[in-house]
Design a protein around this motif. Sequence first.
Motif, PDB file in Angstrom:
ATOM      1  N   PHE A 193     -15.915  -3.862 112.233  1.00  0.00           N
ATOM      2  CA  PHE A 193     -15.459  -4.220 110.880  1.00  0.00           C
ATOM      3  C   PHE A 193     -15.908  -3.142 109.879  1.00  0.00           C
ATOM      4  CE2 PHE A 193     -15.762  -8.164 113.164  1.00  0.00           C
ATOM      5  CZ  PHE A 193     -14.701  -8.929 112.711  1.00  0.00           C
ATOM      6  N   PRO A 194     -14.984  -2.571 109.111  1.00  0.00           N
ATOM      7  CA  PRO A 194     -15.417  -1.684 108.018  1.00  0.00           C
ATOM      8  C   PRO A 194     -16.228  -2.500 107.003  1.00  0.00           C
ATOM      9  CG  PRO A 194     -13.037  -1.500 108.443  1.00  0.00           C
ATOM     10  CD  PRO A 194     -13.524  -2.684 109.205  1.00  0.00           C
ATOM     11  N   VAL A 195     -17.362  -1.995 106.583  1.00  0.00           N
ATOM     12  CA  VAL A 195     -18.216  -2.813 105.708  1.00  0.00           C
ATOM     13  C   VAL A 195     -17.584  -3.032 104.331  1.00  0.00           C
ATOM     14  CG1 VAL A 195     -20.369  -2.263 106.883  1.00  0.00           C
ATOM     15  CG2 VAL A 195     -19.581  -0.818 104.986  1.00  0.00           C
ATOM     16  N   GLU A 196     -16.787  -2.057 103.868  1.00  0.00           N
ATOM     17  CA  GLU A 196     -16.103  -2.261 102.585  1.00  0.00           C
ATOM     18  C   GLU A 196     -15.166  -3.471 102.675  1.00  0.00           C
ATOM     19  OE1 GLU A 196     -16.225   0.590 104.188  1.00  0.00           O
ATOM     20  OE2 GLU A 196     -17.157   2.091 102.865  1.00  0.00           O
ATOM     21  N   TRP A 197     -14.493  -3.570 103.809  1.00  0.00           N
ATOM     22  CA  TRP A 197     -13.579  -4.703 104.033  1.00  0.00           C
ATOM     23  C   TRP A 197     -14.355  -6.021 104.018  1.00  0.00           C
ATOM     24  CZ3 TRP A 197     -12.890  -8.594 107.587  1.00  0.00           C
ATOM     25  CH2 TRP A 197     -11.608  -9.160 107.678  1.00  0.00           C
ATOM     26  N   LEU A 198     -15.483  -6.048 104.713  1.00  0.00           N
ATOM     27  CA  LEU A 198     -16.308  -7.262 104.735  1.00  0.00           C
ATOM     28  C   LEU A 198     -16.822  -7.621 103.341  1.00  0.00           C
ATOM     29  CD1 LEU A 198     -18.471  -6.718 107.937  1.00  0.00           C
ATOM     30  CD2 LEU A 198     -16.844  -8.582 107.563  1.00  0.00           C
ATOM     31  N   ARG A 199     -17.165  -6.594 102.575  1.00  0.00           N
ATOM     32  CA  ARG A 199     -17.746  -6.852 101.253  1.00  0.00           C
ATOM     33  C   ARG A 199     -16.723  -7.442 100.288  1.00  0.00           C
ATOM     34  NH1 ARG A 199     -19.206  -8.881  97.757  1.00  0.00           N
ATOM     35  NH2 ARG A 199     -20.629  -8.332  96.063  1.00  0.00           N
ATOM     36  N   SER A 207     -14.485 -14.729  98.992  1.00  0.00           N
ATOM     37  CA  SER A 207     -13.450 -15.720  99.317  1.00  0.00           C
ATOM     38  C   SER A 207     -13.794 -16.554 100.535  1.00  0.00           C
ATOM     39  CB  SER A 207     -12.110 -15.011  99.559  1.00  0.00           C
ATOM     40  OG  SER A 207     -11.702 -14.305  98.421  1.00  0.00           O
ATOM     41  N   VAL A 208     -14.570 -16.001 101.487  1.00  0.00           N
ATOM     42  CA  VAL A 208     -14.715 -16.683 102.779  1.00  0.00           C
ATOM     43  C   VAL A 208     -16.157 -16.891 103.234  1.00  0.00           C
ATOM     44  CG1 VAL A 208     -12.501 -15.723 103.529  1.00  0.00           C
ATOM     45  CG2 VAL A 208     -14.616 -14.560 104.170  1.00  0.00           C
ATOM     46  N   ALA A 209     -17.078 -16.127 102.687  1.00  0.00           N
ATOM     47  CA  ALA A 209     -18.467 -16.189 103.154  1.00  0.00           C
ATOM     48  C   ALA A 209     -19.335 -16.927 102.141  1.00  0.00           C
ATOM     49  CB  ALA A 209     -19.005 -14.774 103.383  1.00  0.00           C
ATOM     50  N   SER A 210     -20.517 -17.302 102.580  1.00  0.00           N
ATOM     51  CA  SER A 210     -21.430 -18.055 101.727  1.00  0.00           C
ATOM     52  C   SER A 210     -22.536 -17.144 101.214  1.00  0.00           C
ATOM     53  CB  SER A 210     -22.034 -19.204 102.538  1.00  0.00           C
ATOM     54  OG  SER A 210     -22.985 -19.891 101.766  1.00  0.00           O
ATOM     55  N   PRO A 211     -22.697 -17.013  99.893  1.00  0.00           N
ATOM     56  CA  PRO A 211     -23.780 -16.173  99.372  1.00  0.00           C
ATOM     57  C   PRO A 211     -25.125 -16.832  99.614  1.00  0.00           C
ATOM     58  CG  PRO A 211     -22.639 -17.268  97.569  1.00  0.00           C
ATOM     59  CD  PRO A 211     -21.888 -17.614  98.824  1.00  0.00           C
ATOM     60  N   THR A 212     -26.096 -16.083 100.078  1.00  0.00           N
ATOM     61  CA  THR A 212     -27.377 -16.687 100.451  1.00  0.00           C
ATOM     62  C   THR A 212     -28.250 -17.016  99.254  1.00  0.00           C
ATOM     63  OG1 THR A 212     -28.389 -14.522 100.687  1.00  0.00           O
ATOM     64  CG2 THR A 212     -27.433 -15.505 102.667  1.00  0.00           C
ATOM     65  N   ASN A 213     -27.909 -16.454  98.085  1.00  0.00           N
ATOM     66  CA  ASN A 213     -28.743 -16.770  96.913  1.00  0.00           C
ATOM     67  C   ASN A 213     -28.378 -18.126  96.318  1.00  0.00           C
ATOM     68  OD1 ASN A 213     -26.327 -16.347  95.621  1.00  0.00           O
ATOM     69  ND2 ASN A 213     -26.988 -14.495  94.549  1.00  0.00           N
ATOM     70  N   GLY A 214     -27.398 -18.798  96.924  1.00  0.00           N
ATOM     71  CA  GLY A 214     -27.043 -20.129  96.469  1.00  0.00           C
ATOM     72  C   GLY A 214     -26.140 -20.146  95.260  1.00  0.00           C
ATOM     73  N   GLU A 215     -25.921 -18.994  94.656  1.00  0.00           N
ATOM     74  CA  GLU A 215     -25.068 -18.936  93.470  1.00  0.00           C
ATOM     75  C   GLU A 215     -23.625 -18.735  93.898  1.00  0.00           C
ATOM     76  OE1 GLU A 215     -26.424 -15.910  90.896  1.00  0.00           O
ATOM     77  OE2 GLU A 215     -28.461 -16.697  90.772  1.00  0.00           O
ATOM     78  N   PRO A 263      -5.893  -9.604 100.332  1.00  0.00           N
ATOM     79  CA  PRO A 263      -5.272  -9.892  99.025  1.00  0.00           C
ATOM     80  C   PRO A 263      -5.316  -8.677  98.106  1.00  0.00           C
ATOM     81  CG  PRO A 263      -6.723 -11.681  99.686  1.00  0.00           C
ATOM     82  CD  PRO A 263      -6.954 -10.556 100.665  1.00  0.00           C
ATOM     83  N   MET A 264      -4.398  -8.659  97.152  1.00  0.00           N
ATOM     84  CA  MET A 264      -4.200  -7.445  96.338  1.00  0.00           C
ATOM     85  C   MET A 264      -5.458  -7.018  95.590  1.00  0.00           C
ATOM     86  SD  MET A 264      -2.147  -5.084  95.567  1.00  0.00           S
ATOM     87  CE  MET A 264      -3.172  -3.754  94.945  1.00  0.00           C
ATOM     88  N   HIS A 265      -6.117  -7.966  94.977  1.00  0.00           N
ATOM     89  CA  HIS A 265      -7.284  -7.556  94.201  1.00  0.00           C
ATOM     90  C   HIS A 265      -8.375  -6.981  95.109  1.00  0.00           C
ATOM     91  CE1 HIS A 265     -10.234  -7.358  91.028  1.00  0.00           C
ATOM     92  NE2 HIS A 265     -11.088  -7.870  91.881  1.00  0.00           N
ATOM     93  N   GLN A 266      -8.591  -7.609  96.264  1.00  0.00           N
ATOM     94  CA  GLN A 266      -9.606  -7.107  97.188  1.00  0.00           C
ATOM     95  C   GLN A 266      -9.212  -5.740  97.742  1.00  0.00           C
ATOM     96  OE1 GLN A 266      -8.667 -10.201  96.931  1.00  0.00           O
ATOM     97  NE2 GLN A 266     -10.354 -11.621  97.265  1.00  0.00           N
ATOM     98  N   LEU A 267      -7.920  -5.560  97.938  1.00  0.00           N
ATOM     99  CA  LEU A 267      -7.426  -4.252  98.388  1.00  0.00           C
ATOM    100  C   LEU A 267      -7.765  -3.172  97.361  1.00  0.00           C
ATOM    101  CD1 LEU A 267      -5.591  -2.934 100.617  1.00  0.00           C
ATOM    102  CD2 LEU A 267      -3.673  -3.343  99.079  1.00  0.00           C
TER     103      LEU A 267
END
Length: 470
Positions: free
Chosen positions: A114-120, A125-133, A450-454
């Motif tokens: 996985f390219p890390v930019e793509w993951l970031r 949209s899909v992952a859970s932030p660990t800081n709870g925010e 999605p366009m904005h993430q692109l």
Amino acid sequence: MPATLDPEPVMTDNSKVTRGYSNGHNGASESIKVKTCTNGNKVTVTFPDGEFVYHSQWLHDTRCDGPLGAARNVDTAICAQPLELVHVTSAKVTRNAGRAELNVSWDNGQTSHFPVEWLRVIAPSVASPTNGEKATKPNDLNKGWQVDSLRIPEVSYHDIFDDEDHIRLNQVYLTILDHLLHPSSPGLIKITNMPPPNFEDELNHVNNLNTLILKKLFGSVFAHPTLGNDKSFNVSSRATEAEKRKELPNYDTDQVLLPHADHAFYEQPIQVQGWYILEGTSENTFVSVPASLETLKQEAPELYVSLLNTPVALGRVSGFYGQDVYQMTVDTAVSMVPGTKDFKRIRWHPNFIASILGPYDGYLEARRAQQKFLEIMRRPTHQLSLKLGPGDMFIWDNYRVLHGRERVYDTPRTGVGQTVPEQVVHDKYRALVIELLRGRINDQWLVHLPMHQLREMLRLFQEERYSFTN
Ligand SMILES: [Fe+2]
């Protein structure tokens, strides 16, 4: 870069200049860290500006570097896979051509990079932030503008048609599309240094400067079902044009035209609109819909909810196309990105909203919501008024910016309009960003983004923020 061209989408809100997920790291190469849970269900990735937990299964389902790339078949379609979940057996950050990748292996023998930019960029949209925010999402940027914070970006006509340097031209187009479409941008630009018009052509709806500009930027413009291709729509006090408009008594050329979106009564409204003043002067208006909605939400939250949820009927009949054309649609004034509470599109034209189609019990509140929304938009803080004269040319996002007219100062006055459908707009924006990403990342990773993430990913690549430094 020409002096008239802003290099980035800009909101001149004094409190912030927002451009995606920036955390103040610009141009720096930062390390990425990864860890998995003991049973292999989750993968946690620590980026320089945030830490997110991904489902191992989501990573498996979404990978785009297999033999099929972004395509799916009976073996790889999410709906056709075994009910039993896969588990990560290893996840580590590796280097490929100097860039960081997340190398993931699962217990079914599959492996992906996985390219890390793509993951970031997909993380909020899909992952859970660990800081709870709550993770910052693209639409958090879409606050719109009020009059005192707006600076309308200007682009020179000559820069749009300067074909000698393809790379530079792409940058000009990207800047323009960002100004029009990026959530943090005003959604409104002015074209300067317009050449003198061919008056006869402009009056005859052909070869218009407006059409030439929009076709150059987007490839094609709205094809009217009866008028044919590349014809402008003119709003004119001249006898032949004004005669046509008499069929629409609510749409003549000198009365106040309240802030509205064009094509509000179409099933699929156009998204981008250009407006060129050929002759005469007038006071025209622009309103930022996200800003007006935000004010409505703050001052009357119950009316905000009603406006968002109550459908209305919009329609008109017009005979000036040669035969009567009956057009109407039913929709809410505001459309959200599907499945979210994020603003996508306004559909608003007071002259064509004929009835509120909500339930009996909510009628009076829905009616009040429309009145309050208009009252907010007409405030001097929200409604931008500009005196427009011959040669003035503006382009805007018809989904986020309403336009109107307060008065006509002198006649003959002729405005020349042209529009671009949503699909054409989005295809062009995607194609342009994908071209600029070519050579940095396999195209297959871009297909479902999605366009904005692109767009955000292009920025991350250009800033070289996530180069591998471990
Ligand atoms: Fe209009």
